[in-house]
Design an enzyme around this catalytic site. Structure first.
Site, PDB file in Angstrom:
ATOM      1  CG  PHE A  77      -1.645   0.850   0.953  1.00  0.00           C
ATOM      2  CD1 PHE A  77      -2.792   1.193   1.281  1.00  0.00           C
ATOM      3  CD2 PHE A  77      -1.169   2.129   1.684  1.00  0.00           C
ATOM      4  CE1 PHE A  77      -4.082   2.859   1.210  1.00  0.00           C
ATOM      5  CE2 PHE A  77      -2.051   3.490   1.878  1.00  0.00           C
ATOM      6  CZ  PHE A  77      -3.287   3.598   1.635  1.00  0.00           C
ATOM      7  CD  GLU A  78       5.066   2.233  -2.776  1.00  0.00           C
ATOM      8  OE1 GLU A  78       5.585   2.343  -2.090  1.00  0.00           O
ATOM      9  OE2 GLU A  78       5.322   1.857  -4.008  1.00  0.00           O
TER      10      GLU A  78
END
Length: 810
Positions: free
Chosen positions: A695-696
């Protein structure tokens, strides 16, 4: 003329042979055992069959039989039989998931038993449930009930619909999510009573009497858990500027809406975020406003109080007295006691706190047993998913004792020893938690499902870019909110054709929680052409434009400077050490692509921001605010949800090469860098902390910058992606920490997220409720032992959520 070497003597030859034989012998007797000792993973054998058996048989093996005593003369005994029959018939209709019974006994019973007393009342039938610990239930019988032989019906109705109605409902909803108010179960709690005053004139209360009175309430719950208690007085604690009060000019009263109660408590200024207890703390506040602000009334609250979910309760007391007596405090303490019962999950009915406590104990015992077995099952599954994970003997001991406690608790419940059953189930729960959260195991557990295993085939096809959409773009744009101006951003997924249904789940979850309101494009990349089925099914779920691209061959292959024989040998060595994904070529290509090439793909070039989404991830909360817009408006560059430690065996030389790069580029590190997050000694060593890059949300201008391009190219030239197993997560994180102003890094604490075995679940009650989250706060990884969440808060000096210790490994 060449000179000849002198001939060795027989003694020299003998000596050399002895030395060689000695070396071989030492290597065999010491070296080989030492190698085995240092490379063999100890795996204590878990009692899997026993755990599976407990899971399958728990509900069928536990039996609740609650005795209710009714002392009747011999001629009236048939009435007990009839009443029992009616009770049994009613309970059958309730479809309880467990064996739960009320057993009538024609005996006197003890002082602590449920007892029915029948009395004659000429007017009408009624009931009275004692508020004391005698648990007496008085039934007033009218002559009409007696003459029509309806006494059994009346008794049945009182027991089923009043005395035990809450317990029946709780067991009917056994597998439903628990109330958001409830503080997670613990065998120990600490209660803090605080008198806070807004004015300058000191106010006192009779602390000794306060403590004594409240301890009486806590004694009611001694079979549920152990409670400790303290109290304090804090002078001059003014209201926060953020509080939303409505002042009525006519009455001079300030009103606080129920929906605005979250703005009332000033946690940091009132010193309510400084608890040092290692057990859950339940806070109760009596707040006395200053003369200037008094009176303050909470709308729709008769007691002028409110509950903070999973934290405590607040009562606003409007008084001009400078000393609170016992009589002043008794009503307040009763409110606190009621709040306490709600916070630990006790029912609101019947009014008797002793019966409510009994109900809670019986219910929580079964919940503890279920949770204990769930923990043990999770441990077994974790061990199976990671065949090389270490199972220390200490974990096995905790598992075995936990199983013993579970079986003893079941036996105690079946014998009607509910207090003992509660105690044993609590101990089983604690031990199973400790077994599952063994830090030694989680060093490897973090690697399970860190990313999907990209077992790609390397047969290359001509490069194609395949945009796809389910609706004309003009139609999609017209469906967007009139108030929303989309950012130059896209959602990105690297996936394979065989990931079809996993990525569909991810897409649907993010569309439902976020993108159906914003309609951002979605880019899907693969090193093989996507199938028509993949494009059709996935594209059908995307509210923006779905684009499907093929990765360039040079971005998914060995560079010329890599010795592939050496890389193959190193993979073999790592595999023999039991390192996950060690022997996968495709995994290394994936990490290298995510580190230095994804933002260069033709489909990604038009965009500034991206949100990375992997197959089969979960989004637990509504995302009503556009994170891309937040990054632009605040000037942030990089956003994350979960931080964690890397597995050192995969990056043994990475920090050495980072240090070499910094020595060659003296001005590369930002003067306000985040170095203290990734290093505990100002950059001498790497502490393994990194942002979990599955997740980014970030600005690709940073990856496209000269400094990052130089950094990546330097690291790439060292071969660590192939000779070791460097991941994109530590490389991204190190770059962000070194080359960015730390103020440009953002923690998305309001985006609930899960990937594999780790979750980010907002533990701030206001965030959890307002964003309609559906995750279990107990699953939040932020403050767990192998997370870097505590490090992040320590370095940034940000205020932790007030209840963070309830979800931490301390």
């Amino acid at each position: 003329m060449t000179s000849e070497l002198p001939k060795e003597s027989a003694q020299d030859i003998s000596t050399r042979r002895k030395i060689i034989l000695s070396i071989i012998l030492i290597s065999t007797l010491i070296g080989f055992p030492l190698w085995c000792l240092t490379t063999t993973v100890h795996r204590a054998e878990l009692p899997e069959s026993k755990i599976y058996q407990l899971n399958e048989q728990l509900i069928s093996s536990i039996h609740y039989e609650i005795p209710v005593y009714l002392d009747l003369p011999e001629p009236l005994k048939p009435m007990i039989y009839e009443t029992q029959r009616l009770i049994n018939d009613e309970l059958k209709l309730k479809n309880l998931p467990i064996d739960w019974k009320i057993i009538l006994k024609n005996e006197v019973g003890s002082d602590k038993d449920y007892k029915i007393i029948l009395e004659l009342n000429e007017e009408t039938e009624s009931m009275y449930i004692s508020p004391f610990d005698d648990k007496i239930i008085k039934l007033m019988l009218s002559s009409n009930v007696i003459t029509t032989n309806k006494v059994p019906d009346f008794i049945t109705k009182v027991l089923i619909d009043h005395v035990f109605n809450s317990e029946i409902k709780m067991f009917q909803e056994l597998n439903e999510p628990e109330s958001v108010l409830k503080i997670p179960y613990s065998p120990n709690y600490h209660v803090t009573l605080s008198l806070l005053q807004g004015g300058l004139t000191p106010i006192s209360w009779e602390i000794e009497k306060v403590d004594s009175l409240f301890m009486n309430y806590l004694k009611n719950l001694e079979n549920y858990a152990k409670f400790s208690l303290d109290s304090q007085v804090e002078h001059y604690e003014p209201l926060s500027d953020k509080i939303n009060l409505r002042f009525d000019n006519e009455t001079g009263i300030s009103y606080l809406k129920e929906s605005d109660t979250s703005t009332f408590i000033d946690y940091s200024e009132w010193g309510l975020d400084q608890n040092t207890n290692l057990i859950p703390v339940i806070n109760f506040i009596v707040y006395i406003p200053s003369i200037e602000n008094s009176p303050i009334l909470i709308e729709n609250s008769e007691s002028n109080s409110f509950i903070v979910p999973q934290w405590g309760g607040v009562t606003i007391l409007n008084t001009s007295e400078n000393k609170l007596t016992e009589n002043d405090l008794i009503p307040v303490l009763e409110v606190m006691a009621s709040q306490l019962f709600q916070l630990i999950g006790a029912p609101t009915e019947p009014k008797s706190p002793f019966i409510r406590s009994d109900i809670l104990v019986r219910y929580q015992t079964l919940k503890n047993l279920q949770k204990s077995i769930e923990n043990l099952l999770s441990l077994v599954k974790l061990a199976k998913q990671l065949p090389t994970i270490s199972i220390p003997d200490s974990a096995l001991t905790q598992v075995e004792i936990s199983i013993d406690k579970i079986e003893e608790a079941i036996q105690s419940v079946n014998q009607g020893l509910y207090g003992l059953g509660s105690k044993l189930s609590g101990e089983a729960f604690v031990l199973s938690n400790k077994a599952f959260f063994q830090k030694d195991m989680h060093r490897k557990a973090l690697l399970i499902n860190t990313r999907k295993i990209f077992a790609f085939h390397h047969e290359q096809s001509p490069r194609t870019t395949l945009p796809h959409t389910t609706l004309p773009r003009s139609v999609q744009i017209s469906l967007q909110s009139e108030n929303h101006t989309g950012e130059n951003a896209t959602i990105l997924s690297l996936c394979r054709n065989q990931d079809l249904y996993e990525i569909m789940r991810s897409v649907r979850r993010l569309e439902d929680r976020f993108n159906h309101k914003f309609h951002y494009d979605w880019v899907f990349l693969n090193n093989e052409p996507f199938s028509d089925e993949f494009k059709t099914k996935v594209g059908n779920l995307v509210s923006g434009e779905a684009k499907f691209g093929l990765i360039d061959k040079e971005h998914w292959s060995y560079p010329d400077f890599i010795d592939q024989d050496k890389a193959r040998e190193e993979r073999k060595k790592m595999s023999e050490k039991g390192i996950i994904y060690a022997d996968l070529e495709s995994y290394r290509h994936m990490c290298r692509f995510n580190s230095g090439f994804f933002y260069k793909h033709e489909l990604m070039k038009p965009y500034k921001y991206y949100w990375r989404v992997e197959p089969d991830v979960k989004f637990y909360c509504d995302i009503d605010k556009d994170p891309f817009k937040y990054l632009r408006e605040t000037g942030k560059t990089y956003g994350f949800t979960i931080s964690i430690h890397e597995f050192h065996a995969t990056i043994e030389t990475l920090w050495d090469e980072v240090s070499n790069f910094l020595s060659l580029n003296k001005d590369a590190q930002h003067e306000n860098s985040f170095i203290d997050f990734i290093s505990d000694d100002k950059g001498k060593t790497y502490n393994l902390c990194h942002f979990w890059s599955n997740f980014e949300i970030a600005d690709m201008d940073f990856w496209r910058s000269d400094i990052y391009e130089s950094f990546f190219n330097y690291l790439d030239s060292k071969g660590g992606f192939f000779y070791e197993r460097w991941g994109d997560a530590p490389i991204h994180s190190i770059a962000v920490a070194l080359f960015l102003d730390k103020e440009k890094i953002h923690y998305f604490e309001d985006i609930g997220y899960n990937h594999g075995v780790y979750s980010m679940c907002p533990i701030d009650d206001d965030i959890w409720l307002s964003n309609k989250c559906n995750c279990n706060m107990n699953d939040d990884f932020t403050f767990r032992g192998y997370s870097c969440g505590q490090k992040y808060f320590e370095v940034t000096k940000k205020t932790k959520p007030p209840n963070w210790k309830q979800y931490a490994d301390l």
